[in-house]
Design a protein around this motif. Structure first.
Motif, PDB file in Angstrom:
ATOM      1  N   PHE A 154       0.828  -1.198   0.000  1.00  0.00           N
ATOM      2  CA  PHE A 154       0.000   0.000   0.000  1.00  0.00           C
ATOM      3  C   PHE A 154       0.869   1.258   0.000  1.00  0.00           C
ATOM      4  CE2 PHE A 154      -4.603  -0.931   1.482  1.00  0.00           C
ATOM      5  CZ  PHE A 154      -4.725  -1.865   0.472  1.00  0.00           C
ATOM      6  N   SER A 155       1.937   1.234   0.785  1.00  0.00           N
ATOM      7  CA  SER A 155       2.791   2.412   0.903  1.00  0.00           C
ATOM      8  C   SER A 155       3.656   2.627  -0.344  1.00  0.00           C
ATOM      9  CB  SER A 155       3.691   2.283   2.133  1.00  0.00           C
ATOM     10  OG  SER A 155       4.614   3.337   2.208  1.00  0.00           O
ATOM     11  N   PHE A 167      -1.102   6.216   5.065  1.00  0.00           N
ATOM     12  CA  PHE A 167      -1.374   5.534   6.338  1.00  0.00           C
ATOM     13  C   PHE A 167      -2.282   4.337   6.071  1.00  0.00           C
ATOM     14  CE2 PHE A 167      -0.994  10.110   7.099  1.00  0.00           C
ATOM     15  CZ  PHE A 167       0.115  10.137   7.934  1.00  0.00           C
ATOM     16  N   THR A 168      -1.881   3.189   6.589  1.00  0.00           N
ATOM     17  CA  THR A 168      -2.660   1.954   6.440  1.00  0.00           C
ATOM     18  C   THR A 168      -2.899   1.354   7.812  1.00  0.00           C
ATOM     19  OG1 THR A 168      -1.679   1.509   4.275  1.00  0.00           O
ATOM     20  CG2 THR A 168      -2.771  -0.326   5.378  1.00  0.00           C
ATOM     21  N   SER A 169      -4.108   0.840   8.016  1.00  0.00           N
ATOM     22  CA  SER A 169      -4.426   0.216   9.294  1.00  0.00           C
ATOM     23  C   SER A 169      -5.355  -0.968   9.061  1.00  0.00           C
ATOM     24  CB  SER A 169      -5.105   1.226  10.224  1.00  0.00           C
ATOM     25  OG  SER A 169      -5.459   0.619  11.449  1.00  0.00           O
ATOM     26  N   LEU A 170      -4.924  -2.139   9.521  1.00  0.00           N
ATOM     27  CA  LEU A 170      -5.751  -3.338   9.482  1.00  0.00           C
ATOM     28  C   LEU A 170      -5.989  -3.768  10.921  1.00  0.00           C
ATOM     29  CD1 LEU A 170      -7.194  -5.668   8.058  1.00  0.00           C
ATOM     30  CD2 LEU A 170      -4.975  -6.831   7.873  1.00  0.00           C
ATOM     31  N   ILE A 171      -7.248  -3.758  11.345  1.00  0.00           N
ATOM     32  CA  ILE A 171      -7.615  -4.079  12.720  1.00  0.00           C
ATOM     33  C   ILE A 171      -8.565  -5.267  12.707  1.00  0.00           C
ATOM     34  CG2 ILE A 171      -8.651  -3.216  14.847  1.00  0.00           C
ATOM     35  CD1 ILE A 171      -8.061  -0.386  13.859  1.00  0.00           C
ATOM     36  N   LEU A 172      -8.261  -6.277  13.501  1.00  0.00           N
ATOM     37  CA  LEU A 172      -9.124  -7.442  13.647  1.00  0.00           C
ATOM     38  C   LEU A 172      -9.884  -7.326  14.972  1.00  0.00           C
ATOM     39  CD1 LEU A 172      -6.697 -10.274  12.493  1.00  0.00           C
ATOM     40  CD2 LEU A 172      -8.269  -8.877  11.117  1.00  0.00           C
ATOM     41  N   PHE A 173     -11.132  -7.777  14.957  1.00  0.00           N
ATOM     42  CA  PHE A 173     -11.956  -7.693  16.154  1.00  0.00           C
ATOM     43  C   PHE A 173     -11.791  -8.967  16.994  1.00  0.00           C
ATOM     44  CE2 PHE A 173     -15.032  -5.026  13.412  1.00  0.00           C
ATOM     45  CZ  PHE A 173     -14.214  -3.916  13.566  1.00  0.00           C
ATOM     46  N   GLY A 174     -11.524  -8.745  18.284  1.00  0.00           N
ATOM     47  CA  GLY A 174     -11.415  -9.872  19.203  1.00  0.00           C
ATOM     48  C   GLY A 174     -12.754 -10.173  19.864  1.00  0.00           C
ATOM     49  N   PRO A 175     -12.807 -11.259  20.620  1.00  0.00           N
ATOM     50  CA  PRO A 175     -11.639 -12.099  20.952  1.00  0.00           C
ATOM     51  C   PRO A 175     -11.234 -13.011  19.793  1.00  0.00           C
ATOM     52  CG  PRO A 175     -13.606 -12.999  21.955  1.00  0.00           C
ATOM     53  CD  PRO A 175     -14.026 -11.710  21.328  1.00  0.00           C
ATOM     54  N   LEU A 176      -9.926 -13.144  19.596  1.00  0.00           N
ATOM     55  CA  LEU A 176      -9.410 -14.010  18.546  1.00  0.00           C
ATOM     56  C   LEU A 176      -9.264 -15.439  19.072  1.00  0.00           C
ATOM     57  CD1 LEU A 176      -6.633 -11.692  17.049  1.00  0.00           C
ATOM     58  CD2 LEU A 176      -9.014 -11.949  16.308  1.00  0.00           C
ATOM     59  N   PRO A 177      -9.244 -16.418  18.188  1.00  0.00           N
ATOM     60  CA  PRO A 177      -9.115 -17.813  18.627  1.00  0.00           C
ATOM     61  C   PRO A 177      -7.835 -18.028  19.433  1.00  0.00           C
ATOM     62  CG  PRO A 177      -9.711 -17.686  16.304  1.00  0.00           C
ATOM     63  CD  PRO A 177      -9.365 -16.298  16.720  1.00  0.00           C
ATOM     64  N   ALA A 226      -8.430   0.282   6.839  1.00  0.00           N
ATOM     65  CA  ALA A 226      -8.532   1.736   6.651  1.00  0.00           C
ATOM     66  C   ALA A 226      -7.249   2.272   6.029  1.00  0.00           C
ATOM     67  CB  ALA A 226      -8.803   2.430   7.978  1.00  0.00           C
ATOM     68  N   VAL A 227      -7.404   3.271   5.150  1.00  0.00           N
ATOM     69  CA  VAL A 227      -6.259   3.995   4.576  1.00  0.00           C
ATOM     70  C   VAL A 227      -6.503   5.476   4.785  1.00  0.00           C
ATOM     71  CG1 VAL A 227      -5.649   2.236   2.888  1.00  0.00           C
ATOM     72  CG2 VAL A 227      -7.345   3.963   2.291  1.00  0.00           C
ATOM     73  N   GLY A 228      -5.431   6.237   5.009  1.00  0.00           N
ATOM     74  CA  GLY A 228      -5.574   7.652   5.300  1.00  0.00           C
ATOM     75  C   GLY A 228      -4.593   8.508   4.526  1.00  0.00           C
ATOM     76  N   SER A 229      -4.908   9.811   4.462  1.00  0.00           N
ATOM     77  CA  SER A 229      -4.061  10.774   3.764  1.00  0.00           C
ATOM     78  C   SER A 229      -4.012  12.075   4.561  1.00  0.00           C
ATOM     79  CB  SER A 229      -4.600  11.044   2.357  1.00  0.00           C
ATOM     80  OG  SER A 229      -3.916  12.133   1.745  1.00  0.00           O
ATOM     81  N   SER A 230      -2.892  12.796   4.435  1.00  0.00           N
ATOM     82  CA  SER A 230      -2.773  14.110   5.070  1.00  0.00           C
ATOM     83  C   SER A 230      -3.496  15.188   4.279  1.00  0.00           C
ATOM     84  CB  SER A 230      -1.298  14.480   5.216  1.00  0.00           C
ATOM     85  OG  SER A 230      -0.653  14.475   3.942  1.00  0.00           O
ATOM     86  N   ASP A 231      -3.955  14.831   3.072  1.00  0.00           N
ATOM     87  CA  ASP A 231      -4.713  15.759   2.221  1.00  0.00           C
ATOM     88  C   ASP A 231      -6.208  15.581   2.496  1.00  0.00           C
ATOM     89  OD1 ASP A 231      -5.897  17.284   0.286  1.00  0.00           O
ATOM     90  OD2 ASP A 231      -5.034  16.211  -1.422  1.00  0.00           O
ATOM     91  N   PRO A 232      -6.897  16.631   2.960  1.00  0.00           N
ATOM     92  CA  PRO A 232      -8.328  16.473   3.265  1.00  0.00           C
ATOM     93  C   PRO A 232      -9.187  16.189   2.046  1.00  0.00           C
ATOM     94  CG  PRO A 232      -7.664  18.774   3.440  1.00  0.00           C
ATOM     95  CD  PRO A 232      -6.405  17.981   3.286  1.00  0.00           C
ATOM     96  N   GLN A 233      -8.663  16.446   0.844  1.00  0.00           N
ATOM     97  CA  GLN A 233      -9.432  16.211  -0.371  1.00  0.00           C
ATOM     98  C   GLN A 233      -9.095  14.886  -1.053  1.00  0.00           C
ATOM     99  OE1 GLN A 233     -11.896  18.256  -1.329  1.00  0.00           O
ATOM    100  NE2 GLN A 233     -11.420  19.475   0.492  1.00  0.00           N
TER     101      GLN A 233
END
Length: 251
Positions: free
Chosen positions: A130-131, A138-148, A215-222
């Protein structure tokens, strides 16, 4: 001696009227002739092919007030159309090259995700791609717990309780579709952690079956506008939905 005869007002009016009638008739004749010429040229499109010498005598007005020959006018139009077509072709070639690069990078990323044996390896493939390949800040991968129990290490991938996700990004999760735009401070804080203050716009993909969120993010609001196409990001989300459950299963 013969006295000069007086000229009456009636005779003057009569003479002026005759001049006006002649002028009006001349204008009508001119319009009629113009229509006849136009109709003839429409019915005989090869007329100028047989009378090429006439093309040099036809003059057309320009915006500058000057007149130019029909041949010069046609040459100018062809030059403008040629420039326009060349610009369109350049844009098509540019888009084609971008699409080729997008396909190549997407293929490499998906193959790397399919070859991953752990969540950490999947994250190690996702984040640099991604980068470096797609220019994501900015990249973020979040998994929801509880995990196995006994699941593999997560590496750069984060894990939080589902309840924490509901509190922070509940509206995004309930929407169930990719969301683009400016996020609230609490949403940015949950998704991007220490980078939250730098993220001005973002795109968020809820993963199916309450698996997590990408989620992916940018410092540019547009950069990530609500109208931004999210087909690629949603596609990667679908790939993650299929491989992550296997990687979370204890071996």
């Amino acid at each position: 001696m013969t006295e000069p005869s007086d000229v009456s007002l009636d005779s003057l009016h009569s003479d002026n009227g005759s001049g006006s009638d002649r002028s009006g008739a001349s204008q009508r004749d001119h319009k009629l002739l113009a229509r006849q010429v136009a109709r003839y040229l429409i019915q005989n499109p090869d007329f100028f092919a047989e009378h090429m010498e006439l093309l040099e005598t036809i003059k057309l007005p320009r915006q500058s007030g000057k007149t130019v020959s029909l041949m010069t006018h046609q040459t100018h139009l062809l030059r403008e159309r040629n420039i326009e077509m060349r610009q369109r072709l350049d844009q098509l070639l540019h888009n084609a090259r971008e699409n080729d690069q997008l396909f190549l990078h997407s293929r490499q990323l998906i193959l790397a995700l399919l070859e991953a044996n752990t969540v950490a390896e999947a994250g190690a493939a996702l984040y640099p791609s991604f980068s470096g390949d797609f220019g994501v800040e900015f990249t973020s991968l979040i998994l929801f717990g509880p995990l196995p129990n006994g699941h593999s290490p997560l590496g750069e991938v984060r894990s939080t309780p589902r309840s924490a996700a509901e509190n922070a990004i509940g509206s995004i999760l309930r929407n169930g579709r990719t969301v683009c735009g400016v996020l609230r401070p609490a949403e940015k804080s949950y998704l991007f952690g220490k980078d939250a203050d730098t993220v001005a716009s973002a795109a968020v993909v809820p993963l199916a079956n309450q698996l997590g969120v990408l989620a992916v993010g940018s410092s540019d609001p547009q950069h990530y506008r609500s109208s931004l196409g999210t087909l690629f990001l949603s596609y990667i989300g679908e790939v993650l939905e299929r491989i992550l459950p296997r990687l979370l299963t204890p071996r």
